[in-house]
Design a protein around this motif. Structure first.
Motif, short mmCIF file in Angstrom:
data_model
loop_
_atom_site.label_atom_id
_atom_site.label_comp_id
_atom_site.label_asym_id
_atom_site.label_seq_id
_atom_site.Cartn_x
_atom_site.Cartn_y
_atom_site.Cartn_z
N HIS A 1 -1.24 1.39 -3.61
CA HIS A 1 -1.76 0.10 -4.03
C HIS A 1 -0.62 -0.70 -4.63
O HIS A 1 0.02 -0.25 -5.59
CB HIS A 1 -2.87 0.28 -5.08
N ASP B 1 0.48 -4.86 -5.58
CA ASP B 1 0.21 -6.30 -5.66
C ASP B 1 -1.16 -6.66 -5.08
O ASP B 1 -1.31 -7.66 -4.38
CB ASP B 1 1.30 -7.10 -4.94
N ASP C 1 -2.81 -5.16 -2.77
CA ASP C 1 -2.97 -4.72 -1.39
C ASP C 1 -2.94 -3.20 -1.30
O ASP C 1 -2.29 -2.55 -2.11
CB ASP C 1 -1.84 -5.26 -0.49
N LYS C 2 -3.60 -2.69 -0.28
CA LYS C 2 -3.49 -1.27 0.05
C LYS C 2 -2.55 -1.13 1.24
O LYS C 2 -2.66 -1.89 2.21
CB LYS C 2 -4.85 -0.69 0.45
N VAL C 3 -1.65 -0.17 1.15
CA VAL C 3 -0.70 0.09 2.23
C VAL C 3 -0.79 1.57 2.57
O VAL C 3 -0.74 2.42 1.68
CB VAL C 3 0.75 -0.26 1.80
N GLU D 1 1.59 -4.98 10.49
CA GLU D 1 0.94 -5.93 9.58
C GLU D 1 -0.50 -6.17 10.06
O GLU D 1 -0.73 -6.40 11.25
CB GLU D 1 1.69 -7.25 9.55
N LYS E 1 -8.95 -2.76 5.74
CA LYS E 1 -8.86 -2.03 4.48
C LYS E 1 -7.42 -2.04 3.97
O LYS E 1 -7.17 -2.17 2.78
CB LYS E 1 -9.34 -0.59 4.70
N TYR E 2 -6.47 -1.87 4.90
CA TYR E 2 -5.05 -1.86 4.56
C TYR E 2 -4.41 -3.19 4.97
O TYR E 2 -4.75 -3.75 5.99
CB TYR E 2 -4.33 -0.73 5.30
N ALA E 3 -3.45 -3.64 4.16
CA ALA E 3 -2.69 -4.85 4.50
C ALA E 3 -1.61 -4.53 5.53
O ALA E 3 -1.23 -5.38 6.32
CB ALA E 3 -2.05 -5.44 3.25
N ARG E 4 -1.11 -3.28 5.48
CA ARG E 4 -0.11 -2.85 6.46
C ARG E 4 -0.10 -1.34 6.55
O ARG E 4 -0.56 -0.64 5.66
CB ARG E 4 1.27 -3.40 6.13
#
Length: 119
Positions: free
Chosen positions: A68, A70, A72-74, A88, A93-96
């Protein structure tokens, strides 16, 4: 390491071997409509990861799981940063996704070609 393939209108990511354990996930399916692009990025492993939950991070060994950062989930699955690809995403669910693959250039081309054909 991750295996990536295009299945119809979806990008399918299969996490291999013990990485499934470290990442707490074995497979991701993302609609091509929600993919903004992909790039090979060997420098990404040195970037801040954020808070790990759930996942594993042993510096110089593995980065795997959900991080996690900023807001966002990565999702990460990287052992060898020289083979890292960043995908991207939008409306997911995930930003990237940050994934280690056998051939980063071929993987990026596979994803980008699928996006062009879809448009």
């Amino acid at each position: 390491m991750a295996l990536i393939r295009i299945d119809g209108d979806d990008l399918v990511v299969v996490i291999e071997g013990l990485d499934k354990l470290w990442a707490f996930k074995g497979r991701l399916t993302i609609p091509l409509a929600n993919i903004r692009g992909a790039t090979a990025d060997p420098g990404i492993a040195t970037a801040p990861k954020g808070i790990r939950a759930p996942g594993s991070h042993v510096p110089g060994v593995i980065i795997a799981g959900t991080f996690h950062q900023d807001g966002d989930k990565v999702f990460w699955d990287v052992r060898d940063a020289s083979k890292a690809v960043v995908v991207e995403l939008a409306d997911e669910k995930y930003a990237r996704l940050v994934l280690q693959v056998d051939d980063p250039r071929a993987t990026v081309a596979l994803i980008e070609n699928a996006l062009v054909r879809r448009r």
